[in-house]
Design a protein around this motif. Structure first.
Motif, PDB file in Angstrom:
ATOM      1  N   VAL A  14       1.970  -8.124 148.563  1.00 22.51           N
ATOM      2  CA  VAL A  14       1.782  -9.379 149.280  1.00 22.51           C
ATOM      3  C   VAL A  14       3.126  -9.752 149.892  1.00 22.51           C
ATOM      4  O   VAL A  14       4.138  -9.791 149.186  1.00 22.51           O
ATOM      5  N   PRO A  15       3.174 -10.003 151.201  1.00 18.59           N
ATOM      6  CA  PRO A  15       4.462 -10.340 151.805  1.00 18.59           C
ATOM      7  C   PRO A  15       5.031 -11.639 151.248  1.00 18.59           C
ATOM      8  O   PRO A  15       4.295 -12.580 150.987  1.00 18.59           O
ATOM      9  N   ALA A  16       6.340 -11.658 151.068  1.00 18.91           N
ATOM     10  CA  ALA A  16       7.016 -12.863 150.594  1.00 18.91           C
ATOM     11  C   ALA A  16       7.059 -13.886 151.720  1.00 18.91           C
ATOM     12  O   ALA A  16       7.023 -13.532 152.891  1.00 18.91           O
ATOM     13  N   PRO A  17       7.115 -15.165 151.392  1.00 22.47           N
ATOM     14  CA  PRO A  17       7.222 -16.199 152.426  1.00 22.47           C
ATOM     15  C   PRO A  17       8.475 -15.989 153.266  1.00 22.47           C
ATOM     16  O   PRO A  17       9.461 -15.415 152.802  1.00 22.47           O
ATOM     17  N   ASP A  18       8.433 -16.476 154.513  1.00 20.53           N
ATOM     18  CA  ASP A  18       9.547 -16.300 155.436  1.00 20.53           C
ATOM     19  C   ASP A  18      10.787 -17.075 155.028  1.00 20.53           C
ATOM     20  O   ASP A  18      11.888 -16.681 155.331  1.00 20.53           O
ATOM     21  N   GLY A  19      10.632 -18.182 154.372  1.00 17.59           N
ATOM     22  CA  GLY A  19      11.789 -18.981 153.991  1.00 17.59           C
ATOM     23  C   GLY A  19      11.435 -19.965 152.901  1.00 17.59           C
ATOM     24  O   GLY A  19      10.282 -20.074 152.504  1.00 17.59           O
ATOM     25  N   PRO A  20      12.429 -20.696 152.406  1.00 19.97           N
ATOM     26  CA  PRO A  20      12.169 -21.630 151.307  1.00 19.97           C
ATOM     27  C   PRO A  20      11.226 -22.759 151.676  1.00 19.97           C
ATOM     28  O   PRO A  20      10.583 -23.325 150.813  1.00 19.97           O
ATOM     29  N   SER A  21      11.111 -23.095 152.967  1.00 17.80           N
ATOM     30  CA  SER A  21      10.223 -24.186 153.356  1.00 17.80           C
ATOM     31  C   SER A  21       8.764 -23.746 153.390  1.00 17.80           C
ATOM     32  O   SER A  21       7.867 -24.568 153.379  1.00 17.80           O
ATOM     33  N   GLU A  22       8.512 -22.443 153.443  1.00 17.16           N
ATOM     34  CA  GLU A  22       7.150 -21.940 153.467  1.00 17.16           C
ATOM     35  C   GLU A  22       6.728 -21.589 152.039  1.00 17.16           C
ATOM     36  O   GLU A  22       7.124 -20.570 151.494  1.00 17.16           O
ATOM     37  N   ARG A  23       5.934 -22.449 151.417  1.00 17.40           N
ATOM     38  CA  ARG A  23       5.538 -22.276 150.020  1.00 17.40           C
ATOM     39  C   ARG A  23       4.048 -21.948 149.961  1.00 17.40           C
ATOM     40  O   ARG A  23       3.229 -22.804 149.672  1.00 17.40           O
ATOM     41  N   ARG A  24       3.703 -20.722 150.248  1.00 18.55           N
ATOM     42  CA  ARG A  24       2.307 -20.308 150.200  1.00 18.55           C
ATOM     43  C   ARG A  24       1.939 -19.890 148.784  1.00 18.55           C
ATOM     44  O   ARG A  24       2.690 -19.193 148.142  1.00 18.55           O
ATOM     45  N   PRO A  25       0.764 -20.286 148.348  1.00 18.01           N
ATOM     46  CA  PRO A  25       0.321 -19.781 147.046  1.00 18.01           C
ATOM     47  C   PRO A  25      -0.072 -18.315 147.170  1.00 18.01           C
ATOM     48  O   PRO A  25      -0.307 -17.806 148.267  1.00 18.01           O
ATOM     49  N   ILE A  26      -0.128 -17.648 146.067  1.00 16.62           N
ATOM     50  CA  ILE A  26      -0.634 -16.283 146.005  1.00 16.62           C
ATOM     51  C   ILE A  26      -2.034 -16.383 145.418  1.00 16.62           C
ATOM     52  O   ILE A  26      -2.227 -16.979 144.365  1.00 16.62           O
ATOM     53  N   LEU A  27      -3.009 -15.840 146.123  1.00 15.44           N
ATOM     54  CA  LEU A  27      -4.389 -15.879 145.656  1.00 15.44           C
ATOM     55  C   LEU A  27      -4.675 -14.622 144.837  1.00 15.44           C
ATOM     56  O   LEU A  27      -4.416 -13.511 145.278  1.00 15.44           O
ATOM     57  N   VAL A  28      -5.206 -14.826 143.651  1.00 12.82           N
ATOM     58  CA  VAL A  28      -5.489 -13.743 142.712  1.00 12.82           C
ATOM     59  C   VAL A  28      -6.995 -13.577 142.617  1.00 12.82           C
ATOM     60  O   VAL A  28      -7.721 -14.555 142.451  1.00 12.82           O
ATOM     61  N   SER A  29      -7.466 -12.346 142.715  1.00 18.01           N
ATOM     62  CA  SER A  29      -8.898 -12.114 142.532  1.00 18.01           C
ATOM     63  C   SER A  29      -9.111 -10.861 141.688  1.00 18.01           C
ATOM     64  O   SER A  29      -8.239 -10.010 141.577  1.00 18.01           O
ATOM     65  N   ALA A  30     -10.292 -10.797 141.081  1.00 17.80           N
ATOM     66  CA  ALA A  30     -10.644  -9.663 140.231  1.00 17.80           C
ATOM     67  C   ALA A  30     -12.078  -9.247 140.531  1.00 17.80           C
ATOM     68  O   ALA A  30     -12.961 -10.090 140.663  1.00 17.80           O
ATOM     69  N   ASP A  31     -12.285  -7.961 140.631  1.00 20.33           N
ATOM     70  CA  ASP A  31     -13.611  -7.401 140.853  1.00 20.33           C
ATOM     71  C   ASP A  31     -14.172  -6.990 139.493  1.00 20.33           C
ATOM     72  O   ASP A  31     -13.820  -5.930 138.958  1.00 20.33           O
ATOM     73  N   ALA A  83      -8.994  -3.226 139.585  1.00 24.98           N
ATOM     74  CA  ALA A  83      -9.926  -4.338 139.780  1.00 24.98           C
ATOM     75  C   ALA A  83      -9.252  -5.609 140.286  1.00 24.98           C
ATOM     76  O   ALA A  83      -9.924  -6.548 140.672  1.00 24.98           O
ATOM     77  N   LEU A  84      -7.923  -5.643 140.293  1.00 30.10           N
ATOM     78  CA  LEU A  84      -7.195  -6.861 140.658  1.00 30.10           C
ATOM     79  C   LEU A  84      -6.631  -6.761 142.060  1.00 30.10           C
ATOM     80  O   LEU A  84      -6.233  -5.680 142.512  1.00 30.10           O
ATOM     81  N   SER A  85      -6.556  -7.895 142.747  1.00 33.18           N
ATOM     82  CA  SER A  85      -5.922  -7.924 144.059  1.00 33.18           C
ATOM     83  C   SER A  85      -5.221  -9.257 144.277  1.00 33.18           C
ATOM     84  O   SER A  85      -5.570 -10.271 143.676  1.00 33.18           O
ATOM     85  N   LEU A  86      -4.214  -9.199 145.114  1.00 32.68           N
ATOM     86  CA  LEU A  86      -3.434 -10.380 145.494  1.00 32.68           C
ATOM     87  C   LEU A  86      -3.494 -10.518 146.998  1.00 32.68           C
ATOM     88  O   LEU A  86      -3.503  -9.517 147.722  1.00 32.68           O
ATOM     89  N   SER A  87      -3.509 -11.753 147.475  1.00 30.55           N
ATOM     90  CA  SER A  87      -3.450 -12.003 148.907  1.00 30.55           C
ATOM     91  C   SER A  87      -2.696 -13.311 149.133  1.00 30.55           C
ATOM     92  O   SER A  87      -2.661 -14.170 148.255  1.00 30.55           O
ATOM     93  N   PRO A  88      -2.078 -13.440 150.305  1.00 36.88           N
ATOM     94  CA  PRO A  88      -1.355 -14.684 150.574  1.00 36.88           C
ATOM     95  C   PRO A  88      -2.333 -15.828 150.808  1.00 36.88           C
ATOM     96  O   PRO A  88      -3.369 -15.653 151.438  1.00 36.88           O
ATOM     97  N   GLY A  89      -2.005 -16.982 150.264  1.00 35.99           N
ATOM     98  CA  GLY A  89      -2.819 -18.171 150.468  1.00 35.99           C
ATOM     99  C   GLY A  89      -2.435 -18.863 151.766  1.00 35.99           C
ATOM    100  O   GLY A  89      -1.499 -18.464 152.445  1.00 35.99           O
ATOM    101  N   ALA A  90      -3.155 -19.895 152.086  1.00 39.45           N
ATOM    102  CA  ALA A  90      -2.865 -20.669 153.293  1.00 39.45           C
ATOM    103  C   ALA A  90      -1.608 -21.496 153.084  1.00 39.45           C
ATOM    104  O   ALA A  90      -1.372 -22.028 152.002  1.00 39.45           O
ATOM    105  N   ALA A  91      -0.814 -21.594 154.124  1.00 35.03           N
ATOM    106  CA  ALA A  91       0.389 -22.422 154.074  1.00 35.03           C
ATOM    107  C   ALA A  91      -0.028 -23.888 154.015  1.00 35.03           C
ATOM    108  O   ALA A  91      -0.992 -24.287 154.666  1.00 35.03           O
ATOM    109  N   PRO A  92       0.665 -24.686 153.221  1.00 42.94           N
ATOM    110  CA  PRO A  92       0.334 -26.112 153.189  1.00 42.94           C
ATOM    111  C   PRO A  92       0.597 -26.739 154.551  1.00 42.94           C
ATOM    112  O   PRO A  92       1.572 -26.403 155.210  1.00 42.94           O
ATOM    113  N   SER A  93      -0.287 -27.643 154.962  1.00 44.35           N
ATOM    114  CA  SER A  93      -0.096 -28.287 156.262  1.00 44.35           C
ATOM    115  C   SER A  93       1.025 -29.311 156.180  1.00 44.35           C
ATOM    116  O   SER A  93       1.321 -29.848 155.117  1.00 44.35           O
ATOM    117  N   ALA A  94       1.634 -29.592 157.309  1.00 43.02           N
ATOM    118  CA  ALA A  94       2.720 -30.569 157.349  1.00 43.02           C
ATOM    119  C   ALA A  94       2.210 -31.951 156.958  1.00 43.02           C
ATOM    120  O   ALA A  94       2.885 -32.693 156.263  1.00 43.02           O
TER     121      ALA A  94
END
Length: 101
Positions: A14-31, A83-94
Motif C-alpha cells: 500500500v503506498p505511503a501517504p505523500d506527506g504528513p498532512s495526508e492522513r489516509r487510513p489503511i483499509l484491511v479486508s479478509a477473504d 486471505a488478507l489484503s490492504l488498500s488505501p482509504g479515502a483521504a479525509p476531506s478538508a
C-alpha cells in the motif's frame, strides 16, 4: 516490506501517504473463503484480526492508521492462504477535518 500482496496488486505494498498532512487510513479486508485458520494474523495484529467460532479470520478493525502499516504488512505477508489484503482509504476531506457539524 517488499512482496506484500493486497488490493493494490499482487506483490505491491500500500503506498505511503505523500506527506504528513495526508492522513489516509489503511483499509484491511479478509477473504474468509480463502482463510485456512492458521492464526498468524491474530497473533501478529491482535487488535485488528480475530477468529470467529469456526476458526476463520474476522477483521475487528477494518480502518487502521498509518502507524500500524508495518504490522499490517507483516500480517499480510505471514498469511499462508493469502486471505488478507490492504488498500488505501479515502483521504479525509478538508471540511471534515475542520470539524464540520
Amino acid at each position: 516490506m517488499s512482496g506484500v500482496r493486497g488490493a493494490t496488486g499482487a506483490g505491491a505494498a500500500v503506498p505511503a501517504p505523500d506527506g504528513p498532512s495526508e492522513r489516509r487510513p489503511i483499509l484491511v479486508s479478509a477473504d474468509r473463503s480463502r482463510c485456512m485458520a492458521a492464526g498468524h494474523c491474530a497473533v501478529t495484529a491482535p487488535g485488528v484480526f480475530d477468529h470467529a467460532e469456526d476458526g476463520l479470520v474476522v477483521v475487528a478493525g477494518p480502518e487502521q492508521s498509518e502507524e500500524e502499516r508495518e504490522v499490517l504488512e507483516l500480517a499480510v505477508e505471514l498469511c499462508p492462504s493469502r486471505a488478507l489484503s490492504l488498500s488505501p482509504g479515502a483521504a479525509p476531506s478538508a471540511q471534515g477535518a475542520a470539524g464540520r457539524p
